[in-house]
Design an enzyme around this catalytic site. Structure first.
Site, mmCIF file in Angstrom:
data_model
loop_
_atom_site.group_PDB
_atom_site.id
_atom_site.type_symbol
_atom_site.label_atom_id
_atom_site.label_comp_id
_atom_site.label_asym_id
_atom_site.label_seq_id
_atom_site.Cartn_x
_atom_site.Cartn_y
_atom_site.Cartn_z
ATOM 1 N N GLU A 1 -35.780 -17.230 -7.214
ATOM 2 C CA GLU A 1 -34.797 -16.330 -7.826
ATOM 3 C C GLU A 1 -35.088 -16.122 -9.309
ATOM 4 O OE1 GLU A 1 -29.995 -15.453 -7.952
ATOM 5 O OE2 GLU A 1 -30.689 -17.439 -7.342
ATOM 6 N N HIS B 1 -27.603 -16.567 -6.985
ATOM 7 C CA HIS B 1 -27.441 -17.195 -5.668
ATOM 8 C C HIS B 1 -27.569 -18.706 -5.821
ATOM 9 C CE1 HIS B 1 -27.442 -17.636 -1.378
ATOM 10 N NE2 HIS B 1 -28.626 -18.231 -1.381
ATOM 11 N N LYS C 1 -22.173 -22.134 -7.586
ATOM 12 C CA LYS C 1 -22.378 -23.207 -6.604
ATOM 13 C C LYS C 1 -22.567 -24.571 -7.260
ATOM 14 C CE LYS C 1 -24.449 -20.134 -3.133
ATOM 15 N NZ LYS C 1 -24.548 -18.915 -3.965
ATOM 16 N N HIS D 1 -22.225 -24.727 -1.607
ATOM 17 C CA HIS D 1 -22.666 -23.510 -0.914
ATOM 18 C C HIS D 1 -21.798 -23.266 0.312
ATOM 19 C CE1 HIS D 1 -24.925 -20.266 0.485
ATOM 20 N NE2 HIS D 1 -26.057 -20.842 0.823
ATOM 21 N N CYS E 1 -26.177 -16.403 4.549
ATOM 22 C CA CYS E 1 -25.591 -16.635 3.223
ATOM 23 C C CYS E 1 -25.284 -15.354 2.453
ATOM 24 C CB CYS E 1 -26.512 -17.532 2.400
ATOM 25 S SG CYS E 1 -27.030 -19.015 3.280
ATOM 26 N N PHE F 1 -30.660 -16.714 5.093
ATOM 27 C CA PHE F 1 -31.619 -16.905 6.173
ATOM 28 C C PHE F 1 -31.815 -15.580 6.922
ATOM 29 C CE2 PHE F 1 -31.080 -21.760 7.126
ATOM 30 C CZ PHE F 1 -31.611 -22.046 5.892
#
Length: 405
Positions: free
Chosen positions: A308, A297, A329, A334, A158, A393
């Protein structure tokens, strides 16, 4: 040396082209709908952010379409728009124009369809390998526009788009390029991809009857992210050369931070997020007190949004509550490797227009998510500096800082 953004191109679930995308974002329009690309009736998650009315035949020949996966087609359209926006780059030698594009999944649509055909004893298309390979988007952008400089692909889940933009910054600072076409592209609204994320309990599966309300970053009721697709491309140049050729300048790409938390293959970790934000601020030669806006994010996962938020509090201390934060998002879902490229364009437009787009579907915040996320309505805040986060990830964390030119 100052590196600036002179062109932008975006292909997203809420619009194709920067003007259409930004108008929808400021107005809090959701691009999440029931999936139309395939029969999703057997999926637990039956919604996604698809790019509507995308027809590659309007800008690609039949030969190009036959040889390209959808993710590369999205990248090609975004690159066309960005280069058109920037004006001609023919003042640069082709060998001095680089391409750096990120993708987490690459041509996974081709992989999935070709594998299905093989298992059904049907012929496999001859361009399966070049369509599938992750570097095909960057390669096709170079081929289409005759760009003969460094050609790079970044695949860090990502954070792929963010790291691709960071690599572009490094190329320009090191003098290995005079201009870079940089960003990210992804097209993984696919049965196997979505099933795999469902198994990881990453996708929301409780909002099939309420697609537009499904992506809820920082909300108490959030239940996972919504799969999406898209592409975002920036044209980056050295400021003095951009001025010399009369280019318009949207923003300065001032800093980039990158860190691996080395803790878990899929779970977020606060240390890596703290480190990458701090590294970006330091790289930009700024202090934490100078950051006015954060494009988070913020995928809408239960754990991710809390981590976050805590990382932002750690980095910015008592000022964290004064920073205008927004989650793109919430409207587009996403898009994995394209998400930070799309988020970067939203960050730049916030600086360019003075407006922070809203985080929609935020009617009741999680008690552990207690910062200013610009809930539901855009705000005129006139930020001078913006930070865009991307956490992927593999513990791959990246942050980008843009400032007013």
């Amino acid at each position: 040396m100052r590196i600036v953004v002179t062109g932008m191109g975006i292909v997203s679930p809420i619009g194709i082209g920067t003007d259409q995308f930004w108008s929808a974002a400021v107005n809090g329009v959701s691009g999440i709908k029931r999936i139309s690309a395939f029969d999703a009736s057997r999926q637990r998650s039956q919604i996604a952010g698809e790019v509507a009315d995308f027809d590659p035949a309007t800008f690609l020949s039949a030969k190009y379409i036959d040889q390209t996966d959808r993710f590369a087609q999205l990248a090609l359209l975004a690159a066309n728009l960005a280069l058109e926006d920037a004006g001609k780059l023919d003042t640069y030698a082709p060998q001095r124009v680089a391409v750096s594009i990120g993708s987490g999944m690459g041509g996974f649509g081709t992989f999935e369809s070709s594998a299905t055909r093989r298992f059904q004893n049907q012929p496999v298309p001859p361009f399966t390998v070049p369509r599938t390979m992750a570097n095909s988007a960057a390669a096709w952008v170079a081929i289409k526009h005759g760009l003969k400089g460094v050609n790079l692909t970044c695949s860090t889940a990502c954070s792929s788009g963010a790291n691709a933009i960071g690599m572009a910054l490094d190329l320009l600072r090191a003098g290995r390029a005079d201009a870079v076409v940089a960003g990210g592209a992804e097209a993984c609204v696919l049965p196997l991809t979505m099933t795999s994320f469902e198994i990881l309990h990453a996708l929301t599966t409780s909002s099939n009857n309420d697609p537009e309300g499904a992506s809820r970053p920082f909300a108490r009721s959030r239940a996972g992210f919504v799969m999406s697709e898209g592409a975002g491309i920036l044209i980056l140049e050295k400021e003095e050369q951009a001025i010399r050729r009369g280019a318009k300048i949207y923003a300065q790409l001032a800093g980039f931070g990158q860190a691996c938390d080395a803790k878990h293959i899929v779970m977020p970790d606060i240390e890596g997020q703290i480190s990458t934000m701090q590294a970006a601020i330091q790289d930009a030669g700024l202090e934490p007190d100078s950051i006015d806006h954060i494009n988070a994010h913020a995928t809408s996962t239960p754990l991710g949004d809390i981590v976050e938020t805590r990382a932002i509090k750690h980095v910015f201390g008592n000022r964290a509550g004064d920073i205008a934060i927004s989650a793109t998002k919430s409207m587009v879902g996403h898009s994995i490797g394209a998400s930070a490229a799309i988020g970067s364009i939203a960050t730049i437009m916030a600086l360019h227009t003075g407006t922070i787009h809203p985080t929609i579907n935020l009617d009741e915040a999680d008690p552990e998510c207690d910062l200013d996320y610009t809930p539901n309505r855009a705000q005129q805040r006139n930020p001078r500096t913006g930070l865009c986060n991307a956490f992927g990830f593999g513990g791959n964390n990246a942050s980008i800082i843009f400032t007013n030119p």
